[in-house]
Motif scaffolding. Structure first.
Motif, PDB file in Angstrom:
ATOM      1  N   HIS A 229     109.023 -29.228  13.044  1.00  0.00           N
ATOM      2  CA  HIS A 229     107.805 -29.366  13.995  1.00  0.00           C
ATOM      3  C   HIS A 229     108.201 -28.701  15.515  1.00  0.00           C
ATOM      4  CE1 HIS A 229     105.324 -31.816  11.147  1.00  0.00           C
ATOM      5  NE2 HIS A 229     106.612 -32.690  11.229  1.00  0.00           N
ATOM      6  N   ASN A 230     109.379 -28.106  15.460  1.00  0.00           N
ATOM      7  CA  ASN A 230     109.862 -27.329  16.483  1.00  0.00           C
ATOM      8  C   ASN A 230     109.947 -28.300  17.751  1.00  0.00           C
ATOM      9  OD1 ASN A 230     109.693 -24.944  15.146  1.00  0.00           O
ATOM     10  ND2 ASN A 230     107.480 -24.809  15.524  1.00  0.00           N
ATOM     11  N   LEU A 231     110.669 -29.514  17.470  1.00  0.00           N
ATOM     12  CA  LEU A 231     110.929 -30.314  18.621  1.00  0.00           C
ATOM     13  C   LEU A 231     112.124 -30.277  19.022  1.00  0.00           C
ATOM     14  CD1 LEU A 231     108.914 -33.542  17.054  1.00  0.00           C
ATOM     15  CD2 LEU A 231     108.034 -31.617  18.488  1.00  0.00           C
ATOM     16  N   TYR A 232     112.475 -29.266  19.642  1.00  0.00           N
ATOM     17  CA  TYR A 232     113.916 -28.698  20.141  1.00  0.00           C
ATOM     18  C   TYR A 232     114.417 -29.763  21.181  1.00  0.00           C
ATOM     19  CZ  TYR A 232     114.214 -24.965  16.933  1.00  0.00           C
ATOM     20  OH  TYR A 232     114.174 -24.336  16.045  1.00  0.00           O
ATOM     21  N   ASP A 233     113.535 -30.211  22.186  1.00  0.00           N
ATOM     22  CA  ASP A 233     114.159 -31.004  23.402  1.00  0.00           C
ATOM     23  C   ASP A 233     114.721 -32.568  22.351  1.00  0.00           C
ATOM     24  OD1 ASP A 233     113.929 -29.555  25.383  1.00  0.00           O
ATOM     25  OD2 ASP A 233     111.712 -30.511  25.774  1.00  0.00           O
ATOM     26  N   ALA A 234     113.870 -32.977  21.771  1.00  0.00           N
ATOM     27  CA  ALA A 234     114.174 -34.217  20.870  1.00  0.00           C
ATOM     28  C   ALA A 234     115.467 -33.967  19.840  1.00  0.00           C
ATOM     29  CB  ALA A 234     113.051 -34.687  20.040  1.00  0.00           C
ATOM     30  N   LEU A 235     115.271 -32.743  19.309  1.00  0.00           N
ATOM     31  CA  LEU A 235     116.599 -32.398  18.384  1.00  0.00           C
ATOM     32  C   LEU A 235     117.859 -32.455  19.236  1.00  0.00           C
ATOM     33  CD1 LEU A 235     117.450 -31.322  15.661  1.00  0.00           C
ATOM     34  CD2 LEU A 235     116.990 -28.966  16.367  1.00  0.00           C
ATOM     35  N   ILE A 236     117.960 -31.785  20.430  1.00  0.00           N
ATOM     36  CA  ILE A 236     119.087 -31.676  21.248  1.00  0.00           C
ATOM     37  C   ILE A 236     119.265 -33.069  21.415  1.00  0.00           C
ATOM     38  CG2 ILE A 236     120.014 -31.077  23.429  1.00  0.00           C
ATOM     39  CD1 ILE A 236     118.142 -28.602  23.280  1.00  0.00           C
TER      40      ILE A 236
ATOM     41  N   ARG B 141     104.487 -34.971  23.525  1.00  0.00           N
ATOM     42  CA  ARG B 141     104.420 -36.419  23.948  1.00  0.00           C
ATOM     43  C   ARG B 141     105.402 -37.079  23.015  1.00  0.00           C
ATOM     44  NH1 ARG B 141      98.211 -38.153  23.954  1.00  0.00           N
ATOM     45  NH2 ARG B 141      99.056 -40.197  23.833  1.00  0.00           N
ATOM     46  N   LEU B 142     105.572 -36.512  21.724  1.00  0.00           N
ATOM     47  CA  LEU B 142     106.401 -36.908  20.723  1.00  0.00           C
ATOM     48  C   LEU B 142     107.934 -36.942  21.043  1.00  0.00           C
ATOM     49  CD1 LEU B 142     106.998 -38.394  17.989  1.00  0.00           C
ATOM     50  CD2 LEU B 142     106.711 -35.994  16.927  1.00  0.00           C
ATOM     51  N   GLU B 143     108.122 -35.815  21.558  1.00  0.00           N
ATOM     52  CA  GLU B 143     109.320 -35.537  22.140  1.00  0.00           C
ATOM     53  C   GLU B 143     109.861 -36.405  23.084  1.00  0.00           C
ATOM     54  OE1 GLU B 143     111.073 -30.834  21.857  1.00  0.00           O
ATOM     55  OE2 GLU B 143     109.134 -31.297  23.091  1.00  0.00           O
ATOM     56  N   GLU B 144     109.033 -36.824  24.031  1.00  0.00           N
ATOM     57  CA  GLU B 144     109.401 -37.504  25.211  1.00  0.00           C
ATOM     58  C   GLU B 144     109.587 -38.907  24.578  1.00  0.00           C
ATOM     59  OE1 GLU B 144     106.896 -37.730  28.709  1.00  0.00           O
ATOM     60  OE2 GLU B 144     105.828 -36.089  27.743  1.00  0.00           O
ATOM     61  N   MET B 145     109.043 -39.623  23.480  1.00  0.00           N
ATOM     62  CA  MET B 145     109.471 -40.763  23.012  1.00  0.00           C
ATOM     63  C   MET B 145     110.612 -40.758  22.176  1.00  0.00           C
ATOM     64  SD  MET B 145     105.719 -42.302  21.422  1.00  0.00           S
ATOM     65  CE  MET B 145     105.102 -40.796  20.594  1.00  0.00           C
ATOM     66  N   ILE B 146     110.780 -39.779  21.371  1.00  0.00           N
ATOM     67  CA  ILE B 146     112.238 -39.789  20.799  1.00  0.00           C
ATOM     68  C   ILE B 146     113.439 -39.597  21.605  1.00  0.00           C
ATOM     69  CG2 ILE B 146     113.715 -38.342  19.350  1.00  0.00           C
ATOM     70  CD1 ILE B 146     110.949 -37.435  17.871  1.00  0.00           C
TER      71      ILE B 146
END
Length: 1594
Positions: free
Chosen positions: A785-792, A760-765
């Protein structure tokens, strides 16, 4: 509504200034009443709100006063050594929080290794058996990559915020969940925080008017009127005037004639508030000056009884109550009134010296006096005036003010009359059809005058509103607009047009209606329910009960209208079932306030405005409800007109916005202040609802800063920031909020990671605006925190770097690589970093190659997309190790344990990891125009001198280059067949799509084709075959025939079929269908296409097809017997023998096959089938006896006798019990006697079976199956009895044929010898009577045993029906002679039957019962027939009599003049003594009738000397005219030309003597006889024959 009732109604905004109510009169009215008590605990929130009003909007600084958003604390180190290159992994992180959608990482499962034995080449990780990837296998190139966060798969929908109770329904409840610290003193049913209408009882006034002393002195109040004073009329004829301080200012009437005139029944106040008028029960009207109330200002008496006899003036009828009264305009001496009898008058008094010198001129404007006769002759309907009102004056001058408009509502019509200068009806409207039939009758109306507008009307552009009238019949309310058209002459009044604008239907009958303002109506229903209605939208905004107010009402109209109720006609929809009581005198409105006259008090009510409602909610502690309500006021979702908000959006926003911010600030301070004092009392749900309300409010007013500058600080200081952040989430996902301060972002990441909500955090970012993010902070947190979708997303959008994210993902694979391969360890495949995060590279590359933003799926800008694609292509296909970032980066190595890197290291690494997924991503990339070989890319990309290396290389990449590199890299030496098969499919599918961009040698394509045929696993067979079809569409190998065995071995049957069809090898094509395990049913379409007449096949080819069909005949029939039978019958009927012999004997498939060719569905081919397939007919019948025995008899009747041999089919029929068909066949073969014997034998079997059933035990008879079997046997007996009747009747036809073909004369038989056909009848009757007799005895025994399940009477009736049918058929057969010449004798057959019966049964008692029932049935039928004949004769007589009477009336001529000469022959203006001669004709006819009666009685008539009467034999009706003296006689056929009409024209000659008689023809043309004879042609019969033909019609 009085003339001053609209002083401040021009706009609702006049009631408020900055939200503060100005209502001095309401405060004055509250004097003397008890003050409202404030609940304990309500003071704090009000004080806080007041404090916020007085103070500034800037909150006090918290802590040290610094801005906490600008001083971000030190971030935690992403790893222990501080290196950003460390692989982050948190074991406690749930795997679901890192997963992309299941389909974004394709892999192949279950593939079998097909590499040469001993080979050490391992397939890519995703293709290895036993090492399953976490996502299912991807069927290559048919799907598209999707990220978990793409726009089509957005996150969880935002939970709908709870709608406050006051926005639902009509605002009668409060949101209990949002109320903090409910008062301990609340009752079980708490009152709402505000009243929609705040009612105040005028206790001081009530104490004077409704007390026992007041009632004795003044009487009971009967009506009310309101202006600047409150005026009450009483039952003793006294008028009481109160001011708004509830002081009794004046008592009018005592000591005057008014108190002698009865009760006050209506009351009115002049426009200047100086004069008051009262109507009394005896019909008198008095007007009074309020300041000089000692004597009347004007007295208008009713007519005296003497004046009613010879009436010379108008006036009210004596002792009829004045129900309605009003002043016209500003004049004190102009009034209108209406009484109880439905009469209305206008009264105009002259100016004079006081009351003595005034004279009143009264004019009737509606109704009729009681003793006036009806003008139409019909009795007048009872009527009354249900509602009545003159037009009040507004604050804008209009031409209609001078007309004295008065609206009156009767039970039937709305009438609007202008009284000045003369009484004239301006408008009439009938009762609407929507009024329900037989509902309660009621009527009411109210005017709203023209007023000045602050804002011009957007529709008309005028600053003055239109005059409006609202009127109601029953439950239907209508608003009528009045438009003025100025007259050319200014001295003349304007013309008016009336247009119904809106209509509204209530659930109950409406008894009173008033205007609260220009746009708000208030309606009172018969159940005393008050409804607030908006005029424009006709929407009900509020509704509540007033039954507790005990509103004063009277039954005023039922006595006058009793006929409408007592003589109610249910079929007349205009009638009503009941007359409602009158409420109009008790319900008034003035300046936006409502006044109610009750039985015991007077109440005043006013609608609470928006500010009052907000304050009431805050005082009640419902701060969340207050925020939500204020938000609805701002957005305009609430009822603006009802609560005092303007329609103008800008003005409304300026009024509400500041108040909304104040409420939010005060609510936050109060909520967290209470939380600090009493932490246990504040629930998280209340804080969540408060946050949600604040978010909605701030988004509505566009003030996002308040959320993060004020609201977030309160939540953070109260350790509840998690609630705030969770409420923030749906607003980010809906992109309503995209800019977030860095400190809030840090808290957001920390909170959601702590809760395990990384996904959910990735979606927000990914939905935030990266321009406002702290990049270092966000990237560090995402890696941590391994949020690779947000990182990209952040790398791409904030830094426009598309290579670094791919390097980060490939870095995850470096530790797992050994010598270019990957460790075959199942535990590593389950690792969330390896199994999930590394696989995100494929949807990332797919999105970027196609110009989309990862992971949202939105499109990139053109230049940005060009740069992104060029960077990725350069990184993957440059063929060398890359140093990134270029300035301060280091080389990215794929094999840290080796000294050198292979060519194309990153491409090899990706292919070794998951070749299918990478090729699928490239398949999407090939569809993008970026890879086209055009010059536009270089032009769009700019000059080469200004571009970087990666951009120049990336722009030069095309499809040919990529395919060449892939063929070089993915060689069989380095990659297993499990991976190279995907490259073969990739090339095979893209070559037909882009033939102009791809060029491959024949040897390369041959290798691709061979590779597709050698697919490694069965799960890839369908994909490989489809790819082969793609490839063969553009590649045509020279030795295609040699590849067929390879295709057959691979199971590519679609390819083989295509090759055979192209080569026209149809026999092999059909053979292939049998080898293909799928779609075998398509072989029928193939055969039909080959054998159709114009298929183009040669005879040799057709013979080859036949051979294949014969070889697989059994397979075809088992596959679909119907289809193959139709095809063979249509195209190859010679193969029927082969197909039938391929099936086992007596099989159902044989029957299905034969049924298809013998009885096709098309009727036109049915006859030809019987002839063409006669050789199979016997076999078909034999099989039908077994599989469809019920159809045999019907089919046998249609078959030619020569096609069936009796000895072949009869055994099968007897075996299957198809006796009826056997009888038919035997009869057609001439074996009538044998057929009857066979039928009798079967009937005896049925009889024996039925007797056996009936003689069973009582337990057996009670079984339901036995009852059904009995019923079936009886139906079989009836069926075969009918067959016997058919056989006997068919003997006559046989005899007819024999008599024609055999002309040998038979000798007459002796008297006792029966004919052969009589013998058949005798045998049939004998067997049916015997069966009936025996079964009747068994049924009698059965009745005595009372066996349940059988109806004795029903069974006996069915049995006797058998014999009745036989005798009925015998009677019909013996009633007509047979063609053979020997008549059947019923008596001879009956005698033989009785003789046989006496021999077989000496006692005929049981037989007598059977025959008695038969003959009784015949007697009953005879009586029915005779009755029907009598009824028929009666109807015939009536019709004939009617026809005769019409005929006797004669023919009416079409015209009144002769068609020949044009002279008038009858009617007005005819010449001759027609009437005299008509009388003579009548006398002659009368005399002839008498003579005829005498002749019929047997007497003789004395003949005179005149000419004998001759019958009229012509087709025309001739009027005989005597030739003498100019007179003649006319026939009775035309003498009476029409009922009730006589010939006219006495004294005039009808025709000249020489013209003769009149002739009327059937075409209705009339002629003189002489004219007609002259016009006849020669070929027409002579006149003596009395045959005429019309010259006009022929």
């Amino acid at each position: 509504m009085s003339s001053s009732s609209v002083d401040n109604d021009s706009g609702a905004e006049e009631e408020t200034i900055n939200g503060d109510v100005i209502d001095n009169q309401r405060d004055d009215l509250a004097d003397g009443n008890e003050g409202s008590k404030r609940k304990p605990g309500e003071g704090r929130i009000v004080e806080l709100l007041q404090e916020e009003r007085e103070g500034t909007l800037t909150p006090q600084p918290l802590g040290n006063g610094t801005n906490r958003y600008r001083n971000t604390g030190a971030l935690e180190s992403p790893s222990e050594d501080g290196s950003l290159d460390a692989i982050p992994h948190r074991p406690a992180s749930p795997r679901e929080s890192l997963l992309s959608i299941p389909d974004d990482s394709p892999s192949v499962q279950g593939s079998v290794l097909s590499s040469p034995g001993g080979s050490s080449i391992l397939p890519s990780v995703a293709s290895r058996p036993g090492l399953e990837s976490p996502t299912p296998s991807f069927r290559p190139f048919d799907r598209r990559f999707q990220s978990r966060l793409s726009s089509s798969t957005l996150s969880i929908p935002r939970p709908a915020s709870p709608t406050p109770a006051y926005l639902k329904g009509h605002g009668r409840q409060v949101s209990a969940a949002s109320t903090l610290l409910p008062d301990s003193g609340d009752t079980d049913t708490p009152s709402p925080p505000w009243e929609v209408v705040r009612w105040t009882k005028l206790k001081k006034m009530n104490g004077q008017a409704f007390s026992e002393v007041g009632k004795r002195s003044f009487g009971v109040p009967t009506c009310i009127s309101v202006s600047v004073s409150i005026v009450l009329g009483t039952s003793k004829g006294i008028i009481l005037i109160f001011d708004y301080h509830q002081n009794l200012k004046s008592i009018i009437g005592p000591g005057t004639k008014a108190v002698e005139s009865g009760a006050i029944t209506s009351i009115a106040i002049s426009a200047d508030h100086l004069i008051v008028a009262g109507g009394h029960a005896n019909g008198s009207i008095f007007t009074w000056e309020i300041a000089k109330a000692a004597r009347p200002f004007l007295h208008i008496p009713s007519l005296q009884p003497s004046q009613m006899v010879n009436r010379t003036a108008d006036g009210h009828v004596p002792n009829v109550a004045i129900r309605h009264l009003g002043f016209l305009g500003t004049r004190h001496t102009a009034l209108v009134s209406a009484d109880d009898r439905g009469m209305a008058f206008s009264h105009l008094a002259t100016r004079g010296m006081g009351a003595v010198g005034r004279s009143v001129r009264t004019t009737r404007i509606l109704g009729r006096y009681p003793n006036d006769s009806s003008t139409t002759g019909k009795p007048r309907k009872p009527s009354t005036v249900l509602a009545f009102a003159p037009l009040p004056l507004g604050n804008a001058e209009r031409g209609s003010d001078t007309l004295g408009l008065t609206a009156m509502l009767t039970p039937y019509l709305l009438v609007i009359v202008s009284t000045t200068p003369v009484a004239q009806t301006q408008h009439k409207a009938a009762r609407p059809k929507e009024v329900a039939a037989h509902s309660a009758m009621s009527g009411c109306l109210a005017w709203f005058p023209a007023v000045k507008l602050k804002v011009k009307d957007p529709k008309t552009g005028s600053d003055v509103s239109k005059v409006k009238l609202v009127y109601c019949w029953s439950n239907v309310l209508t608003v009528l607009d009045v438009d003025e058209i100025e007259a050319p002459d200014k001295d003349k009044p304007p013309s008016l047009t009336f247009k119904p604008r809106s209509r509204w239907k209530a659930e109950e009958v409406i008894v009173a209606v008033q205007w609260l303002s220009r746009s708000v109506l208030t309606v009172l229903t018969i159940t005393q329910r008050l409804i607030i209605l908006e005029d424009g939208s006709m929407r009900m905004t509020e509704g509540f009960d007033l039954i507790q107010k005990h509103i004063y009402h009277q039954d005023l109209f039922s006595k006058q209208l009793h006929n409408l109720v007592e003589q109610l006609d249910e079929e007349d929809p205009s009638m009503h079932g009941v007359v409602a009581d009158a409420f109009y005198m008790s319900f008034k409105a003035y300046k936006g306030r409502m006044f109610l006259l009750g039985f015991n008090d007077v109440s005043i009510g006013s609608l609470s405005n928006w500010a009052d409602r907000l304050i009431a909610l805050m005082e009640d502690g419902d701060y969340i409800g207050a925020i939500q309500l204020a938000t609805s006021y701002y957005t305009g979702e609430a009822d603006k007109l009802t609560i005092g908000l303007p329609e103008d959006t800008t003005l409304r926003h300026s009024m509400v916005q500041d108040k909304l911010v104040e409420i939010m600030t005060a609510s936050l301070k109060f909520a967290f202040g209470q939380r600090q004092k009493q932490p246990a009392t504040t629930q998280p749900k209340q804080l969540r609802d408060l946050a949600d309300a604040c978010f909605e409010a701030c988004l509505s007013i566009g003030d996002i800063d308040f959320l993060f500058d004020e609201a977030y600080e309160w939540y953070e200081d109260g350790d509840s920031e998690g609630i705030f952040l969770e409420v923030l989430e749906p607003h980010i996902l809906e992109t309503r909020i995209t800019t977030i301060p860095p400190s809030v972002v840090k808290s957001l990441v920390t909170h959601f990671v702590r809760q395990g909500w990384e996904s959910r955090l990735e979606e927000m970012i990914c939905h935030m605006n990266t321009m406002t993010l702290d990049i270092d902070q966000v990237t560090t947190l995402c890696k941590q925190h391994n949020l690779y979708d947000a990182l990209i997303y952040v790398w791409n959008q904030a830094l426009h770097d598309y290579i670094t994210p791919l390097i980060d993902l490939l870095s995850l694979l470096v530790p797992l690589a050994q010598n270019g391969d990957y460790i075959a360890n199942g535990d590593l495949m389950e690792d969330p970093i390896f199994g999930v995060n590394a696989l995100k590279m494929f949807p990332y590359m797919s999105y970027t190659f196609t110009g989309r933003i990862y992971p949202t799926g939105d499109m990139l800008e053109d230049q940005e997309a060009l740069n992104a694609k060029a960077e990725l292509y350069w990184f993957i296909f440059s063929g060398r190790t890359i140093t990134w970032p270029k300035a301060m980066g280091k080389p990215f190595l794929t094999q840290s344990s080796k000294d050198h890197e292979p060519s194309f290291p990153y491409l090899r690494m990706i292919l070794k990891f998951d070749a299918p997924s990478f090729l699928s991503a490239l398949n999407e990339a090939f569809e993008d125009s970026f890879l086209n070989d055009t010059t536009e890319r270089a032009v769009n990309g700019g000059s080469n001198r200004n571009m970087s290396e990666e951009h120049i290389f990336g722009l030069s990449v095309n499809r040919q280059y990529i395919v060449t590199i892939l063929l070089e890299v993915m060689n069989p030496t380095d990659f297993a067949p499990e991976d190279t098969i995907y490259l073969d499919m990739f090339i095979a599918r893209n070559l037909p799509k882009f033939p102009q961009y791809l060029l491959l040698s024949g040897s390369a394509l041959h290798k691709v084709l061979t590779g597709l045929c050698n697919y490694p696993g069965d799960d890839l067979a369908e994909d490989a075959q489809l790819s082969t079809e793609y490839l063969l569409s553009v590649y045509h190998p020279p030795d295609l025939a040699s590849l067929v065995p390879l295709f057959e071995t691979a199971g590519f049957f679609r390819v083989v079929k295509s090759i055979y069809k192209t080569d026209k090898q149809y026999n092999k094509l059909i053979q292939t269908y049998f080898e293909d395990p799928e779609n075998r049913e398509e072989v029928f379409d193939c055969i039909a296409d080959c054998l159709r007449p114009r298929s183009g096949l040669t005879k040799r080819q057709i013979r080859d097809v036949h051979e294949v069909m014969e070889a697989h005949a059994s397979d075809l029939v088992h596959l679909d017997a119907v289809r193959i039978a139709q095809i063979v019958d249509s195209y190859a009927p010679t193969l029927h023998h082969t197909f039938l012999e391929s099936l086992p004997n007596d099989s159902e498939l044989q029957y299905t096959y034969l049924h298809t060719i013998f009885e096709p569905k098309s009727r036109d081919a049915e006859e030809s089938k019987h002839i063409a397939h006669g050789e199979f007919t016997e076999r078909y019948v034999q099989l039908m006896c077994r599989f469809d025995s019920a159809h045999v008899a019907k089919y046998v009747e249609l078959v030619q006798a020569s096609d069936l041999r009796l000895e072949k089919v009869l055994p099968y029929m007897e075996e299957s019990g198809v006796i009826d068909a056997a009888v038919v066949l035997m009869a057609r073969d001439g074996q009538l006697r044998e057929a009857m014997d066979r039928l009798i034998l079967h009937l005896r079997k049925l009889e024996a079976t039925l007797l056996g059933l009936l003689s069973g035990s009582e337990e057996d008879m009670q079984s339901m199956s036995v009852a059904e079997a009995t019923q079936d046997l009886l139906e079989a007996l009836q069926k075969y009895t009918n067959v016997g009747i058919w056989l006997c009747q068919g003997q006559g036809k046989t005899q007819r044929k024999q008599s024609i073909t055999t002309p040998i004369r038979r000798k007459s038989s002796t008297k006792n010898e029966l004919l052969p056909d009589e013998t058949l009848w005798l045998d049939l009757i004998d067997i049916t009577v015997q069966i009936t007799r025996k079964l009747s005895v068994s049924l009698s025994d059965l009745e005595r045993s009372t066996a349940a399940g059988n109806d004795h009477e029903k069974l006996v009736t069915q049995l006797r029906t058998l014999v009745q049918r036989c005798f009925t058929a015998l009677l019909s057969s013996t009633s007509s002679p047979t063609p053979s010449g020997a008549d059947l004798s019923f008596l001879r057959i009956l005698r033989a039957f009785l003789t046989r019966a006496s021999v077989s049964s000496p006692s005929l008692s049981d037989l007598r019962a059977v025959l008695a029932s038969i003959f009784s049935a015949y007697a009953y039928e005879e009586s029915i027939l005779s009755l029907a004949n009598r009824l028929l004769e009666k109807d015939l007589f009536v019709n004939v009599q009617s026809s005769t009477s019409l005929r006797q009336r004669g023919w009416r001529p079409r015209g009144s003049t002769c068609e020949g000469c044009g002279r008038r022959v009858w009617g007005p203006g005819v010449s001759g003594e027609v009437f005299t001669r008509w009388e003579e004709r009548q006398e002659l006819n009368q005399k002839r009738r008498k003579e005829r009666k005498v002749e019929q009685a047997g007497g003789q008539v004395e003949r005179g000397k005149g000419r004998a009467h001759m019958r009229n034999l012509s087709k025309a009706s001739t009027i005989d005219m005597s030739r003498g003296k100019g007179k003649g006689s006319s026939s009775h056929n035309t003498a009476e030309l029409e009922d009730g009409q006589q010939m006219d024209g006495q004294g005039n000659d009808m025709a000249q003597p020489e013209l003769g008689a009149l002739v009327v023809l059937a075409c209705r043309h009339i002629y003189h006889e002489s004219c007609l004879e002259a016009m006849q042609s020669e070929d027409v019969m002579a006149p003596d024959g009395r045959e005429f033909r019309c010259p006009i019609d022929g």
